[in-house]
Write a protein that holds these residues in place. Sequence first.
Motif, PDB file in Angstrom:
ATOM      1  N   MET A 176       0.854  -1.164  -0.098  1.00  0.00           N
ATOM      2  CA  MET A 176      -0.017  -0.151  -0.070  1.00  0.00           C
ATOM      3  C   MET A 176       0.713   1.162  -0.058  1.00  0.00           C
ATOM      4  N   SER A 177       0.472   2.295  -0.835  1.00  0.00           N
ATOM      5  CA  SER A 177       1.177   3.443  -0.997  1.00  0.00           C
ATOM      6  C   SER A 177       1.057   4.478   0.382  1.00  0.00           C
ATOM      7  N   THR A 178       1.890   5.285   0.700  1.00  0.00           N
ATOM      8  CA  THR A 178       1.804   6.141   1.652  1.00  0.00           C
ATOM      9  C   THR A 178       1.062   7.509   1.179  1.00  0.00           C
ATOM     10  N   PRO A 179       0.615   8.306   2.004  1.00  0.00           N
ATOM     11  CA  PRO A 179       0.156   9.522   1.545  1.00  0.00           C
ATOM     12  C   PRO A 179       1.182  10.502   0.994  1.00  0.00           C
ATOM     13  N   LYS A 180       2.371  10.520   1.207  1.00  0.00           N
ATOM     14  CA  LYS A 180       3.362  11.255   0.719  1.00  0.00           C
ATOM     15  C   LYS A 180       3.744  11.011  -0.830  1.00  0.00           C
ATOM     16  N   ALA A 181       3.746   9.509  -0.917  1.00  0.00           N
ATOM     17  CA  ALA A 181       3.886   8.970  -2.061  1.00  0.00           C
ATOM     18  C   ALA A 181       2.789   9.271  -2.939  1.00  0.00           C
ATOM     19  N   PHE A 182       1.442   9.113  -2.472  1.00  0.00           N
ATOM     20  CA  PHE A 182       0.273   9.572  -3.322  1.00  0.00           C
ATOM     21  C   PHE A 182       0.288  10.959  -3.693  1.00  0.00           C
ATOM     22  N   LEU A 183       0.773  11.650  -2.991  1.00  0.00           N
ATOM     23  CA  LEU A 183       0.867  13.415  -3.242  1.00  0.00           C
ATOM     24  C   LEU A 183       1.881  13.479  -4.518  1.00  0.00           C
ATOM     25  N   LYS A 184       3.144  12.602  -4.569  1.00  0.00           N
ATOM     26  CA  LYS A 184       3.981  12.706  -5.061  1.00  0.00           C
ATOM     27  C   LYS A 184       3.732  12.172  -6.534  1.00  0.00           C
ATOM     28  N   ASP A 185       2.908  10.922  -6.815  1.00  0.00           N
ATOM     29  CA  ASP A 185       2.510  10.563  -7.758  1.00  0.00           C
ATOM     30  C   ASP A 185       1.718  11.242  -8.748  1.00  0.00           C
ATOM     31  N   HIS A 186       0.905  12.087  -8.071  1.00  0.00           N
ATOM     32  CA  HIS A 186      -0.447  13.021  -8.687  1.00  0.00           C
ATOM     33  C   HIS A 186       0.248  14.327  -9.170  1.00  0.00           C
ATOM     34  N   LYS A 187       1.387  14.735  -8.635  1.00  0.00           N
ATOM     35  CA  LYS A 187       2.190  15.765  -9.014  1.00  0.00           C
ATOM     36  C   LYS A 187       2.503  15.843 -10.516  1.00  0.00           C
ATOM     37  N   ALA A 188       2.867  14.610 -11.236  1.00  0.00           N
ATOM     38  CA  ALA A 188       3.006  14.541 -12.522  1.00  0.00           C
ATOM     39  C   ALA A 188       1.967  15.280 -13.389  1.00  0.00           C
ATOM     40  N   ALA A 189       0.780  15.268 -13.211  1.00  0.00           N
ATOM     41  CA  ALA A 189      -0.164  16.077 -14.045  1.00  0.00           C
ATOM     42  C   ALA A 189      -0.299  17.308 -13.924  1.00  0.00           C
ATOM     43  N   GLY A 190       0.301  18.008 -13.265  1.00  0.00           N
ATOM     44  CA  GLY A 190       0.494  19.639 -12.962  1.00  0.00           C
ATOM     45  C   GLY A 190       1.940  19.809 -13.193  1.00  0.00           C
ATOM     46  N   ARG A 191       2.934  19.004 -13.745  1.00  0.00           N
ATOM     47  CA  ARG A 191       4.467  19.282 -13.802  1.00  0.00           C
ATOM     48  C   ARG A 191       4.902  20.477 -14.528  1.00  0.00           C
ATOM     49  N   ARG A 192       4.323  20.666 -15.909  1.00  0.00           N
ATOM     50  CA  ARG A 192       4.729  21.825 -16.706  1.00  0.00           C
ATOM     51  C   ARG A 192       4.114  22.989 -16.234  1.00  0.00           C
ATOM     52  N   PRO A 193       2.994  23.045 -15.759  1.00  0.00           N
ATOM     53  CA  PRO A 193       2.796  24.514 -15.106  1.00  0.00           C
ATOM     54  C   PRO A 193       3.310  24.673 -13.828  1.00  0.00           C
ATOM     55  N   LEU A 194       3.747  23.669 -12.990  1.00  0.00           N
ATOM     56  CA  LEU A 194       4.532  23.910 -11.699  1.00  0.00           C
ATOM     57  C   LEU A 194       5.579  24.318 -12.335  1.00  0.00           C
ATOM     58  N   ASN A 195       6.582  23.647 -13.113  1.00  0.00           N
ATOM     59  CA  ASN A 195       7.800  24.117 -13.497  1.00  0.00           C
ATOM     60  C   ASN A 195       7.839  25.423 -13.990  1.00  0.00           C
ATOM     61  N   ARG A 196       6.734  25.989 -14.863  1.00  0.00           N
ATOM     62  CA  ARG A 196       6.777  27.253 -15.237  1.00  0.00           C
ATOM     63  C   ARG A 196       6.383  28.610 -14.049  1.00  0.00           C
ATOM     64  N   ALA A 197       5.774  27.996 -13.119  1.00  0.00           N
ATOM     65  CA  ALA A 197       5.423  28.851 -12.157  1.00  0.00           C
ATOM     66  C   ALA A 197       6.665  29.000 -11.189  1.00  0.00           C
ATOM     67  N   VAL A 198       7.553  28.050 -10.952  1.00  0.00           N
ATOM     68  CA  VAL A 198       8.921  28.080 -10.376  1.00  0.00           C
ATOM     69  C   VAL A 198       9.728  29.121 -11.364  1.00  0.00           C
ATOM     70  N   GLY A 199       9.755  28.956 -12.477  1.00  0.00           N
ATOM     71  CA  GLY A 199      10.645  29.630 -13.472  1.00  0.00           C
ATOM     72  C   GLY A 199      10.152  30.950 -13.386  1.00  0.00           C
ATOM     73  N   TRP A 200       8.824  31.465 -13.288  1.00  0.00           N
ATOM     74  CA  TRP A 200       8.521  32.731 -13.340  1.00  0.00           C
ATOM     75  C   TRP A 200       8.718  33.433 -11.838  1.00  0.00           C
ATOM     76  N   SER A 201       8.688  32.651 -11.007  1.00  0.00           N
ATOM     77  CA  SER A 201       9.224  33.115  -9.576  1.00  0.00           C
ATOM     78  C   SER A 201      10.609  33.333  -9.368  1.00  0.00           C
ATOM     79  N   LEU A 202      11.477  32.462 -10.107  1.00  0.00           N
ATOM     80  CA  LEU A 202      13.106  32.680 -10.108  1.00  0.00           C
ATOM     81  C   LEU A 202      13.160  34.004 -11.034  1.00  0.00           C
ATOM     82  N   ALA A 203      12.447  34.134 -12.053  1.00  0.00           N
ATOM     83  CA  ALA A 203      12.676  35.388 -12.992  1.00  0.00           C
ATOM     84  C   ALA A 203      12.393  36.592 -11.975  1.00  0.00           C
ATOM     85  N   ALA A 204      11.407  36.415 -11.221  1.00  0.00           N
ATOM     86  CA  ALA A 204      11.131  37.478 -10.110  1.00  0.00           C
ATOM     87  C   ALA A 204      12.104  37.671  -9.357  1.00  0.00           C
TER      88      ALA A 204
END
Length: 574
Positions: A1-29
């Motif tokens: 059985m997976s753990t809650p932390k692994a569950f959250l990490k696994d579903h992060k893949a669906a939003g990986r691109r916008p998350l990367n863009r969010a971090v990129g814009w924050s670094l630009a700021a």
Amino acid sequence: MSTPKAFLKDHKAAGRRPLNRAVGWSLAAGVLLIAQAWLLADVLASVALFGASLDEVVRPLVALPLLMLARAGALWLADLEALAAARRIKGGMRAELGRRLAGLGPVRLGRPPSAEFGLGLVEGIEALGPYYAGYLPGMALAAVLPLAIIGVVLPIDWISALVLAVTAPLIPLAMILIGKGTERLNQAQWAAMARLGARFLESLQGLTTLKLFAVGRREAALVARLSDDYRKTTMKVLRVAFLSSLALEFLASVSIAVVAVFIGFRLLWGEIDLARGLFVLLLAPEFYLPLRRLGTHYHARLDAVAAAERLLPLFEAPEPEAPPAVPAGARDPRGAHVVFEDAVVDFGDGRRGLDGLSLKVPPGTTLALVGPSGAGKSTAMNLLLGFLAPDGGRVLIDGAPAGDRSHLAWVPQSPYLIRGSLRDNLRLGAPQADDAALLAALEAASAAHLVDLLPGGLDAPLAEHGRDLSGGEMRRVALARALVRQPRLLLLDEPTAGLDAASEQAISAALKARRGTATVILIAHRPQTLRHTLAADDAVAVLEAGRLAALTTAAALDDPAGPLAALFSQAGAA
């Protein structure tokens, strides 16, 4: 059985691109912030020490608001991308969970959705939003931007860079230490909220019963106590949250003060010029800002872990395999061919819903399942509906394992009508059906008069659960909805129970008219259902303890020594 932390990490893949863009814009700021601090320090030093004129500082003064606007735009885009990532992840999780729940069916879920169950589906997934939109981008920014600032400060003032590097780990360390106790409190808060929601819903649903037994005040006091428990657990969480915020702000303020003291003395001793000193002082608060924000978002992480723990069992429930499609040429035009071959359903703890049931239902025939409570009637029906899979043996429809619901229809004892028009309810299982098909189904179910009776005809609005219809009208609409699908297998659970004589006769006539066009299997608890619904030669299967005790016909009702007479006399229903 997976753990809650692994569950959250696994579903992060669906939003990986916008998350990367969010971090990129924050670094630009962050880069723009460094440039802004340098220009501002240079202007202040030039004016304060060297008395620079307006013409000499006009360029940096013009550049400063442009940098500020650019930085604000970058931060705005970062927030947009982070929210888009959270929205995409939550939408994907809801879609996946919807598919899983639809595939599992009501029996595999073990119970109908309750307030606690709904809390996990609605509030649980919603609680993940701040984690994906705030905590994850904040964590990435806290790992990169302080290092970038140290890299800029180090060649200018190595002492201040050393102070920043030494004090920076204190903030996440304090956050982790405080968070250990907060995680337990978050779990308690979710449990208290679930208890309160479940009890409140039960109180609303049973309001009539509570009033009849004059226990409304007692129930209100219980709900008030549960509400107070939730208030107390929430206040504990907020108390720790405020304490952690105070600790983080204190550490950041003390660290900035240390940097300011070192720079002040070094300015006094002439070891650093004013422009560089101001530059470092302007960057010091921004160095700790991502770490402080991460501390604020850390509680979003704890909420997400608590929510994931409740969602995890639903997402990890095994999905049933899709049944193979039956070739069109293998289908009998008279109806479906149903076969139970030594079907076994084991509920565990020594309880068996079915214990080797073997039964054949030829195409186009009608079969009634009768037997005492717990004999296996509902279990057999759930196998045909695909809500259960046999633990042993087989259940076949047209030679394929049961589970394909595209050619069957189901009318339960208490049919559910959605809030919408009469047309919406009739087309629930056949969205492409035209009005002619709907009217024909209503006519076949002896419910055509509703079109004239209800204001608006097929467009007449119906309340949720069909509260504006009588019991007989609801049952007829449900039967018409089933007939709209033109099913090859029609399943019913006590179709005429609790109805007046006219409604019972109308539904019985509609079922008799299906002979030769569909296979009909119904559950019957009363001899009246068999008398009114079945022809004398229609089959009746008597179940007992999950097995076939007898297979007879409806004509056996008139045999005082037959199995049906004995069954209904024992039940006191004859």
